[in-house]
Motif scaffolding. Structure first.
Motif, PDB file in Angstrom:
ATOM      1  N   ARG A  39      -5.714  -2.351   4.393  1.00  0.00           N
ATOM      2  CA  ARG A  39      -4.520  -2.536   4.864  1.00  0.00           C
ATOM      3  C   ARG A  39      -4.426  -3.793   5.921  1.00  0.00           C
ATOM      4  NH1 ARG A  39       0.694   0.720   7.298  1.00  0.00           N
ATOM      5  NH2 ARG A  39       1.826  -0.576   7.655  1.00  0.00           N
ATOM      6  N   SER A  44      -6.607   2.198   3.654  1.00  0.00           N
ATOM      7  CA  SER A  44      -6.090   2.337   4.167  1.00  0.00           C
ATOM      8  C   SER A  44      -6.828   1.877   5.582  1.00  0.00           C
ATOM      9  CB  SER A  44      -6.435   3.720   4.950  1.00  0.00           C
ATOM     10  OG  SER A  44      -5.345   4.270   4.736  1.00  0.00           O
ATOM     11  N   GLU A  88       1.226  -4.018  -2.424  1.00  0.00           N
ATOM     12  CA  GLU A  88       2.170  -3.661  -1.311  1.00  0.00           C
ATOM     13  C   GLU A  88       1.789  -1.828  -1.456  1.00  0.00           C
ATOM     14  OE1 GLU A  88       6.521  -3.705  -3.071  1.00  0.00           O
ATOM     15  OE2 GLU A  88       6.245  -5.862  -1.911  1.00  0.00           O
ATOM     16  N   CYS A 121     -11.054   0.941  -3.598  1.00  0.00           N
ATOM     17  CA  CYS A 121      -9.587   1.413  -3.056  1.00  0.00           C
ATOM     18  C   CYS A 121      -8.610   2.224  -4.800  1.00  0.00           C
ATOM     19  CB  CYS A 121      -8.708   0.434  -2.310  1.00  0.00           C
ATOM     20  SG  CYS A 121      -8.993  -0.306  -1.275  1.00  0.00           S
ATOM     21  N   ALA A 175      -1.181  -1.377   1.010  1.00  0.00           N
ATOM     22  CA  ALA A 175      -0.904  -0.765   2.741  1.00  0.00           C
ATOM     23  C   ALA A 175      -0.249  -0.109   2.978  1.00  0.00           C
ATOM     24  CB  ALA A 175       0.067  -1.892   1.978  1.00  0.00           C
ATOM     25  N   ARG A 176      -0.058   0.839   2.149  1.00  0.00           N
ATOM     26  CA  ARG A 176       0.343   1.617   2.541  1.00  0.00           C
ATOM     27  C   ARG A 176      -0.423   3.412   2.140  1.00  0.00           C
ATOM     28  NH1 ARG A 176       4.100  -1.013   1.261  1.00  0.00           N
ATOM     29  NH2 ARG A 176       6.062  -1.314   1.942  1.00  0.00           N
ATOM     30  N   GLY A 177      -1.934   3.260   1.724  1.00  0.00           N
ATOM     31  CA  GLY A 177      -2.558   3.648   1.525  1.00  0.00           C
ATOM     32  C   GLY A 177      -2.828   4.463   0.773  1.00  0.00           C
TER      33      GLY A 177
END
Length: 79
Positions: free
Chosen positions: A76, A73, A9, A39, A12-14
Motif C-alpha cells: 500500500r 497490505s 485500488e 500480492c 491498497a485495501r489489502g
C-alpha cells in the motif's frame, strides 16, 4: 485495463489480485521471490485453464490468501 487502477485500488485495501501478465498488473502484483511474496497471482493472457486453476487455488488455500493479503497490505505505501 492497462494502467492498473483497479489492481492498485484492490491492493491498497489489502485485497490480493489474480490478473493476467499484462500492463501495470505485472509491476503491481509482483512475483514471488525469496523473502518477498507476490500480492496475488499472474497468469498468461488467454489461458483459461490457468485462470481456473488460480481461482481454485485461491479459494481452497486460506494460508495462501492470508500471505497474499499481508503482501498487499505492505504494498500500500508504495502505490
Amino acid at each position: 485495463e492497462g494502467y492498473g487502477m483497479a489492481v492498485a485500488e484492490a491492493l491498497a485495501r489489502g485485497l490480493p489480485v489474480i490478473a493476467t501478465r499484462t500492463g501495470a498488473a505485472v509491476d503491481l502484483i509482483g512475483e514471488d521471490s525469496p523473502g518477498v511474496p507476490a500480492c496475488g497471482l499472474l497468469i498468461e493472457p488467454d489461458d483459461t485453464p490457468a485462470l481456473r486453476a488460480a481461482l481454485g487455488k485461491a479459494l481452497r488455500d486460506a494460508g495462501l490468501r492470508s500471505l497474499w493479503m499481508a503482501a498487499a497490505s505492505k504494498r500500500r505505501p508504495t502505490l
